[in-house]
Design a protein around this motif. Sequence first.
Motif, PDB file in Angstrom:
ATOM      1  N   LYS A  62      24.628 -49.981  14.445  1.00 58.50           N
ATOM      2  CA  LYS A  62      25.720 -50.948  14.280  1.00 58.50           C
ATOM      3  C   LYS A  62      25.875 -51.339  12.810  1.00 58.50           C
ATOM      4  N   LEU A  63      24.744 -51.559  12.143  1.00 61.25           N
ATOM      5  CA  LEU A  63      24.807 -51.905  10.721  1.00 61.25           C
ATOM      6  C   LEU A  63      25.310 -50.734   9.891  1.00 61.25           C
ATOM      7  N   ASP A 107      27.323 -48.366  10.927  1.00 61.69           N
ATOM      8  CA  ASP A 107      28.772 -48.261  11.156  1.00 61.69           C
ATOM      9  C   ASP A 107      29.524 -49.269  10.288  1.00 61.69           C
ATOM     10  N   LEU A 108      28.966 -50.477  10.224  1.00 67.17           N
ATOM     11  CA  LEU A 108      29.597 -51.514   9.405  1.00 67.17           C
ATOM     12  C   LEU A 108      29.562 -51.131   7.928  1.00 67.17           C
ATOM     13  N   CYS A 149      33.433 -55.157  -0.877  1.00 65.30           N
ATOM     14  CA  CYS A 149      33.217 -54.120   0.136  1.00 65.30           C
ATOM     15  C   CYS A 149      32.055 -53.212  -0.262  1.00 65.30           C
ATOM     16  N   SER A 161      19.626 -51.974   7.366  1.00 67.91           N
ATOM     17  CA  SER A 161      19.379 -51.097   8.518  1.00 67.91           C
ATOM     18  C   SER A 161      18.017 -50.416   8.440  1.00 67.91           C
ATOM     19  N   HIS A 176      30.867 -60.682   2.855  1.00 62.13           N
ATOM     20  CA  HIS A 176      31.779 -60.700   4.000  1.00 62.13           C
ATOM     21  C   HIS A 176      32.855 -61.770   3.821  1.00 62.13           C
ATOM     22  N   SER A 226      24.416 -53.799   3.960  1.00 60.04           N
ATOM     23  CA  SER A 226      24.293 -53.427   5.376  1.00 60.04           C
ATOM     24  C   SER A 226      23.417 -52.193   5.533  1.00 60.04           C
ATOM     25  N   GLU A 281      32.156 -48.538   7.264  1.00 58.65           N
ATOM     26  CA  GLU A 281      33.495 -49.144   7.260  1.00 58.65           C
ATOM     27  C   GLU A 281      33.787 -49.811   5.913  1.00 58.65           C
ATOM     28  N   TYR A 282      32.799 -50.541   5.408  1.00 57.22           N
ATOM     29  CA  TYR A 282      32.982 -51.199   4.111  1.00 57.22           C
ATOM     30  C   TYR A 282      33.137 -50.176   2.987  1.00 57.22           C
TER      31      TYR A 282
END
Length: 563
Positions: free
Chosen positions: A397-398, A400-401, A375, A386, A354, A382, A404-405
């Motif tokens: 949430k993880l 989704d993250l 990324c 999860s 990150h 992530s 995104e990465y």
Amino acid sequence: MTDPVAARQAAKAAERERLTRARERRESRGPSGVSGFVQRKWRWLGVGGSDAVEAVLSLLKETVAAGVPEPERAVLTQALEGDPDRENLLPAVRTALRLRPPESVLGHMRSLWATGVRWLNEGGLERCRLLCSTAPGLDLMSSRSQAVSGGPAFSLFATAATRGAIPVPNRFLGELLTWAPLPVIDDLIDHGGLLAEDAPWTARDEQEGRYLRARLVPEKVTAGEAGLLGWQAYLRRQSFLRGETLIRQEPDDVWDLLYDVVMEGDVAAIDALDAALPRTQQIELRDLKSGALSGQWPPKMTEDRGLWRLMARLWQPRETVDAGRSPFYALVALNRSYELVRAGELEAAAQQAHSLTRGGGSGRKVPSELMQEACAVAAYASAGRSEHLDSTARRDKLLDLAEEYAERAAELGGSVAERNLRIFRTWRETRKNDRGPFNNPFLDIGLDHAADGWEARCREVFRQYEGDAKAQSGLNMAEERIRRALQDEAGWDVFYQVPLDRSRYVMPSQVPRLLVPPLEALPRRIAVTSGGELEAIRARAAVELLDDFRTSAPHLDRHGSTR
């Protein structure tokens, strides 16, 4: 000083030659020798004793036989006939000696000095004393002789006899550089009496000029010239700077050690390198080692890509690295995040990745290729985290993250990043009870993606997990996934791949700027001045003594003192 053994041998040889000539003169004159009447006449010219008279007569005979102008010949012949002209003899002798070779002049000066004939002025007598000395180096360094000076040849003699401790006056350098023996020039260089601005190579032949430039201006010597000189230190330095493979020396020299420590990252040889480096580079190396304790280095070090591999080997960060500080810290951060993934520490890996995706705390821009790798790592970490969460909200949430990465990595281009995104989306869209683990089994067993030797690695890890049934079960599952992938048409491409490009993680192996010692001048290769070379200089200096001849001869009273 000049080789004392050679100097003494040359002086003894000259003295033996003088004694031989004196004996031959006595034998040729018969047992009667020089009559007392003749000796009394010569005393009026400062010549006392039969040996002194014989030395003078030998000089006169040789010069007359060799040929002199008629006016001087008449004066010398008159003296040989037993009636020396007190007013005109010394000028005639000086003129006659100027026509003789330097070696002959030196021989006669030695004979005159040894027999007590003092036909020179005060300064000339001091110079003659030193020229006739059997240990001129010691005599020249005495307090009595330090104020003695003379012409070019005498100045060079003083330098040669003292191995450069007495410098040549600048006003004589231009004249002397054309004929001075090379060992004497080397003596001057060793003592700082000859500098680069004196450009002595311009007065020598090509071979000697090349050598002198290497001694005084090594930076102006070409590789071809260094090859002709056989200058290995220069050639090995050039090879190192060009990144060429070096032929190792026995024992290792500074270039072998630099290659091991800096290019290969062999920290075991760092102490040996420290001992081999010049003081300036030694201080830089010690500062680099000190910085590894906290990972804090000055910009000049972090900007020197040739030091990165060594710095990364010395520094083992235990906290999150600020990737935005510089490209070096970004590369260290990327490697740390990947190593944490292989160690199974996914939360720490995600946190480190990150820092790269956001440019670090300093806000500086991270190189795009490292950003893409970060990324990919962050998405992998992530997604892996999860799987260990019971809370659906936290798990989503993880995920989704992670997506995104993965999307950000794919947007930066590359087939591997795009395939990773497809793998992640397919896995996420599959019902939880129907999908397998997301993690890459190669990374689970501590290997790079698609690495060879996975079977041996599985056996090794299985033995390490002996007694831990859960860990062994997880290992068996990873091995089974690899075997199934072997049978799949897609092969290893069924797994999420990290790194995207392994070469991006590699620390550069290139020549550092800070630790490379400067080019040092070629060490002296010429032996000390030989006895023969010193004699040749001494003979030239003896010719200069002719300028110190008195215009009128000194008179010896009956007690032998000069008036």
